[in-house]
Design a protein around this motif. Structure first.
Motif, PDB file in Angstrom:
ATOM      1  N   UNK A 194      20.078 -49.029 -29.920  1.00 17.86           N
ATOM      2  CA  UNK A 194      19.924 -50.478 -29.848  1.00 17.86           C
ATOM      3  C   UNK A 194      20.582 -51.045 -28.596  1.00 17.86           C
ATOM      4  N   UNK A 195      21.722 -50.469 -28.196  1.00 19.26           N
ATOM      5  CA  UNK A 195      22.397 -50.925 -26.983  1.00 19.26           C
ATOM      6  C   UNK A 195      21.546 -50.650 -25.744  1.00 19.26           C
ATOM      7  N   UNK A 196      20.939 -49.467 -25.715  1.00 19.45           N
ATOM      8  CA  UNK A 196      20.103 -49.103 -24.561  1.00 19.45           C
ATOM      9  C   UNK A 196      18.858 -49.979 -24.503  1.00 19.45           C
ATOM     10  N   UNK A 197      18.266 -50.261 -25.648  1.00 20.91           N
ATOM     11  CA  UNK A 197      17.100 -51.145 -25.693  1.00 20.91           C
ATOM     12  C   UNK A 197      17.478 -52.530 -25.175  1.00 20.91           C
ATOM     13  N   UNK A 247      14.672 -39.703 -25.420  1.00 22.56           N
ATOM     14  CA  UNK A 247      14.742 -40.705 -26.476  1.00 22.56           C
ATOM     15  C   UNK A 247      15.951 -41.598 -26.213  1.00 22.56           C
ATOM     16  N   UNK A 248      15.743 -42.892 -26.251  1.00 13.21           N
ATOM     17  CA  UNK A 248      16.826 -43.838 -25.981  1.00 13.21           C
ATOM     18  C   UNK A 248      17.948 -43.668 -26.998  1.00 13.21           C
ATOM     19  N   UNK A 249      19.168 -43.496 -26.493  1.00 12.29           N
ATOM     20  CA  UNK A 249      20.321 -43.280 -27.353  1.00 12.29           C
ATOM     21  C   UNK A 249      20.612 -41.822 -27.615  1.00 12.29           C
ATOM     22  N   UNK A 250      19.668 -40.909 -27.291  1.00  7.49           N
ATOM     23  CA  UNK A 250      19.872 -39.480 -27.516  1.00  7.49           C
ATOM     24  C   UNK A 250      18.788 -38.905 -28.405  1.00  7.49           C
ATOM     25  N   UNK A 251      18.572 -37.609 -28.321  1.00  5.38           N
ATOM     26  CA  UNK A 251      17.527 -36.915 -29.069  1.00  5.38           C
ATOM     27  C   UNK A 251      18.135 -36.221 -30.284  1.00  5.38           C
TER      28      UNK A 251
END
Length: 1020
Positions: A591-594, A544-548
């Motif tokens: 949001x940063x990773x997206x 999951x983007x940003x961590x699970x």
């Protein structure tokens, strides 16, 4: 060509124009292929597969419409189950209501919408998640016995809750199959929270569990476990000596997670339980000494070219004199010949430090090509033991197959089978042909927006790796998370070394450390995260983007010692708050990773299966997230060699393309996909071939296991055994009465019959009228006499004891004969392929000879059972618990079934020779390591042995009684790992299973025999 910038990819069309070619490259390649007969055959095979795939997908739209209709039905009643309409207790009460309606005759299909709506609401309340409509469709596909193809990140684990709950209502048990122990335990705990909320019991099968724990887990409504553990438990159940030792309760419904991995990749390797072969190790040192007294070219001859040895008459005379026997080649002495042959081979043909080395008292084979020692490898058929005896080191036991089954035949036993994966359509035809499973592609919940870039092809592997590092450096600087897939651990290490030199922090994973692997994969979507993993690593955990946040919350609670099962109430109280906390924590980073482009997946080479490549790509772009993927290839890769990369390399050399300039073209990609299709077809044929041979064994296996289960469950076998006695007696008479009556050898017939049962007929009476006798007359009188002897036998030991003797004798003899049959079938299988040289179909020959061998085994089984029933001396006695000692001497007489000897293992009281070597301590245990039930009511008077027992076994009646808890027989378990390769492990019995495991080797044995532990119950 000099104008090409460093690292800038060139198109295939540019290369074609540079060489002066015209016309479509693909059509030119196909014209060349059509001129090759072999390629024509392959093309026909691929066309056949393509046509079959189209036929399979013809009803796809109809199935999807039906699944969508089910989803709509669930949506219509969803509000009736909401918290405002139904309390927790009322929702929980739906389980009892549904079960009651099922008992009254309603079908599971009619209960499906209400059951799914119940689970959807329970999942929302317990896990904070609501099943999407596409997940409802996936659950319905599973219930209907299909494979649901759902992309990575669509929540397949949550989908399995729906059909597992519905099918568990019947009380027959549902098995959810995972790829490793960690996922089995994790899913049983997390998904089990929903089942527990609804009043169902959940269990998990782990490799470290005892039989009692396994039995409890199987008794649950839903049981999680790996394919290997489910399969081994099935085999162990069919080796048990008591109903109390059984753990499974049938095969009703199975949901296989990552179904392509388990039913396709791992299906190449069968499950095998091996145990010590019935071999007498005392003869190896004896013959090692004897052959030292023989002289080469005088007593025996050696052909080093053919690597054979042969003893002559002078040598035979010396051996017969030393052994004190009259004829070495009599049938009773036949086993000694193999000991002699192996001892001579060990002496003359296998030299120390050339063919083998001795390290720490262990004989290791030396590879003649590399000169390296091969740890774990042993010569077979007793040769390795002969070398160990020659070098005077510990002689280790030889192992033989005790039970085996392929994964295909195991899973085909289930009444209903289903599965889920992200990649199944490429193998749809195999699923249909082997398992009768259809593949249903389930739409994604959110549109897929991942960008799959074209492959980049480099000339050398080194240039490819350098380009990968350069690409990752740029992504890392932007904060984009990167997942690098490799085809092997070795390539992972190469890339890891290069990343370290570049100063890029990263994690390296393989498919072995499951718990740590899942934790790191859960963090692989965070900013600036770089993860190098084998293509099979991390399955079962979402990136999951940003961590699970779910994984973080679960890890936090586990760290605090709060278990979802044992501390369910406290766990549920803290779960929502922790989950919300971690969701807020990862939202900003998400949001940063997206913004950085989402997860970037790099494939370091193509796998021979398209599914594995698709699995890697599927890691990116879950639930509508952005993402990107690209494969980097080199002409040195395995798949490029299959693709015939010589032509590409020739083009690159003619164009003087630098190593760091790649070719980028979709035509090459399509050609590689075609090569992958060919490899998949070849692998399918191999798996199908394995299954064809196992189908022969499977019919025999079910016949044996079916009869065995009936006996084990207490079926009355008296009538069956009386019929067996009649068949054997009749066969004896028919064999002895061929030709004219005056030619019949009646004395020999009477001798043979007396070895079978106590004959009550007077030979003299029949010799007087031999010429007037008829075959049928003799058959009738012997049949009547044998049945009378059976009645007398039952009177002498008592009816209850006779029934127990019948069951024990049948079980023990059947198990021993089945083991011998497995060995013979293995031997037959090894050489059957040579029949093709004689223009014979090896499979047909295997079926024919296997059938003959099975019939012969069953005839021998019946004959031995009859002999033991009549000749074993038994007394009635109440079962004893434990061992009573007096003055250090055993005084209790106990007995139990013995699989390795002659049907009943006899233990007697009396003095024990301190110098005698004991036999295997686990004589009374099954092949699965489980002890006998102790319910045996058969014992022998001191010194009593079976009439037809070999003289070499008489000493067995003089050994000490078994201890309270004997060590389990050492077993070997062979099963596929996650890559489909064979992996072998030892017995699952732990040290805690043996009360005496920590006894010092030189201390007196706790059994009270007076001998040291190392030569008594600690010998093995």
């Amino acid at each position: 060509m000099a104008r090409l910038a460093r690292g800038q990819p060139i198109g295939w069309s540019v290369a074609v124009q540079a060489l002066g070619w015209s016309g479509p490259v693909e059509s030119r390649r196909l014209r060349r292929a059509s001129a090759c007969p072999e390629m024509s055959i392959v093309r026909e095979r691929l066309v056949e597969v393509a046509v079959f795939d189209k036929l399979l997908r013809m009803g796809e739209g109809k199935i999807l419409r039906r699944l969508k209709s089910i989803s709509q039905q669930v949506n219509l009643i969803e509000d009736d189950y909401a918290e405002s309409a139904m309390s927790d207790d009322e929702l929980r009460g739906q389980t009892a209501d549904l079960r009651e309606r099922l008992d009254k005759g309603e079908s599971l299909d009619s209960l499906l919408p209400e059951a799914f709506a119940t689970v959807r609401e329970a999942t929302r309340r317990v896990l904070g998640k609501r099943h999407y409509d596409v997940q409802i469709m996936g659950g319905a596909a599973l219930h209907l016995g299909n494979i649901a193809e759902m992309k990575t990140g669509e929540g397949k684990t949550q989908v399995a809750l729906l059909p597992s709950y519905l099918n568990a209502l019947g009380g027959k048990g549902v098995h959810v199959v995972t790829v490793n122990d960690y996922l089995a335990e994790f899913q049983s705990e997390q998904m089990g929270r929903v089942h527990h909320f609804l009043g169902l019991e959940v269990g998990a099968i782990l490799a470290s569990m005892t039989p009692a724990e396994r039995r409890t887990a199987y008794a649950a409504d839903v049981t999680y476990g790996t394919n290997n553990e489910f399969g081994f438990d099935y085999l162990r159940d069919n080796m048990a000596l008591s109903v109390d030792d059984l753990v499974q309760r049938g095969h009703h419904f199975a949901i296989v997670d990552e179904v392509d991995s388990i039913l396709i990749d791992e299906a190449r390797t069968p499950l095998i339980i091996s145990g010590p072969a019935e071999d007498n190790n005392k003869w190896y040192p004896e013959f090692a000494k004897l052959v030292t007294r023989l002289t080469r070219d005088r007593h025996y001859e050696v052909d080093e070219k053919k690597r054979t040895v042969s003893i002559n008459e002078d040598g035979i005379e010396v051996l017969e004199d030393r052994l004190g026997i009259d004829n070495l080649y009599e049938s009773v002495n036949t086993p000694l010949i193999s000991y002699l042959q192996n001892a001579l081979k060990a002496k003359e043909l296998f030299l120390k430090d050339r063919d083998y080395v001795e390290i720490d008292g262990e004989i290791l084979i030396v590879d003649e090509h590399t000169g390296r020692s091969l740890s774990g490898r042993r010569y077979n058929e007793g040769l390795h033991q002969a070398i160990e005896a020659k070098e005077k080191v510990e002689i280790r036991e030889e192992y033989q197959t005790l039970a085996t089954i392929t994964l295909q035949n195991f899973f085909r036993m289930y009444d209903k089978l289903s599965g889920m994966t992200g990649t199944a359509m490429t193998e749809a035809s195999e699923f249909q042909k082997i398992y009768g499973l259809g593949v249903v592609p389930i739409p994604t919940n959110m549109p897929m927006i991942r960008e799959d870039a074209k492959d980049l092809i480099f000339r050398t592997e080194q240039a490819k790796f350098e380009a990968i590092i350069e690409d990752i450096e740029a992504r890392f600087a932007d904060g984009q998370p990167v997942l690098i897939g490799t085809a092997s651990v070795a390539k992972s290490e190469v890339l890891s070394t290069m990343l370290k030199k570049a100063g890029i922090k990263h994690e390296v994973l393989n498919a072995k450390q499951h718990e740590r692997e899942a934790a790191i994969i859960a963090e692989a979507g965070r900013k600036k995260s770089v993860t190098v993993a084998t293509n099979m690593a991390g399955r079962g955990t979402d990136i999951i983007l940003g961590g699970n946040p779910e994984f973080m919350a679960e890890a936090k609670l586990r760290k605090e010692g709060i278990d979802p099962i044992e501390n369910a109430e406290e766990y549920e109280k803290r779960w929502d708050a922790l989950l919300t906390k971690f969701e807020d924590q990862v939202q900003a980073e998400h949001e940063e990773v997206v913004e950085a482009g989402g997860l970037y997946v790099v494939g370091s080479e193509r796998h021979e299966s398209r599914r594995i490549d698709n699995q890697l790509r599927g890691r990116s772009g879950r639930q509508g997230d952005p993402g990107e993927s690209r494969f980097y290839l080199s002409l040195e890769d395995k798949m490029m060699r299959v693709f015939n990369a010589d032509a590409v390399e020739w083009v690159m050399q003619r164009m003087n393309v630098p190593d760091d300039v790649p070719i980028e073209n979709r035509t090459v990609g399509r050609s590689i996909a075609s090569a992958q299709g060919q490899m998949e077809s070849q692998n399918f044929e191999q798996r199908k071939n394995v299954l064809k041979y196992d189908d022969v064994m499977n019919r025999q296996r079910h016949a044996i296991y079916g009869d065995r289960r009936q006996v084990l469950e207490g079926a009355d076998v008296e009538e069956q055994l009386r019929g067996t006695v009649a068949k054997v007696v009749e066969q004896y008479v028919v064999t002895a009465t061929e030709g004219f009556p005056e030619e019949w050898d009646l004395p020999q017939l009477w001798t043979n019959m007396k070895n079978l049962y106590p004959v009550g007929l007077d030979l003299a009476d029949y010799e007087k009228k031999q010429e007037e006798l008829e075959q049928q007359e003799l058959i009738d009188v012997f049949l009547a006499d044998a049945q009378h002897a059976y009645d007398e036998r039952e009177k002498s030991v008592g009816e209850e004891t006779m029934r127990e003797v019948e069951r024990q004798v049948m079980l023990s003899v059947l198990d021993r004969k089945w083991r011998e049959h497995l060995y013979e079938m293995d031997y037959l299988r090894e050489g059957i392929g040579l029949r093709a040289m004689a223009q014979r179909d090896p499979l047909v020959e295997y079926q024919r000879e296997g059938g003959i061998m099975f019939n012969s085994m069953m005839a021998s089984f019946m004959e031995e059972v009859v002999g033991f029933l009549f000749n074993l001396d038994v007394q009635s006695q109440e079962p004893e618990v434990g061992v009573v000692t007096e003055g250090g001497k055993p005084v209790v007489i106990t007995s139990g079934p013995d699989l390795d000897e002659d049907g009943v293992d006899v233990h007697v009281s009396g003095d024990v020779d301190d110098t005698a070597e004991t036999e295997t301590e686990a004589e009374t245990e099954t092949g699965a390591g489980a002890g006998a039930s102790g319910s045996a009511a058969t014992t022998a008077a001191p010194g009593a042995t079976a009439t037809n027992q070999p003289a070499t076994k008489k000493a067995a009646a003089q050994r000490a009684p078994a201890p309270r808890k004997t060590a389990a027989r050492p077993l070997s378990y062979s099963a596929p790992d996650e890559d489909g390769n064979a992996s072998t492990s030892g017995s699952t019995t732990t040290e805690s299973d043996d009360d005496w495991a920590k006894t010092p080797r030189n201390a007196p044995c706790p059994c009270g025999s007076g001998r040291k532990y190392k030569v008594c119950h600690g010998k093995n």
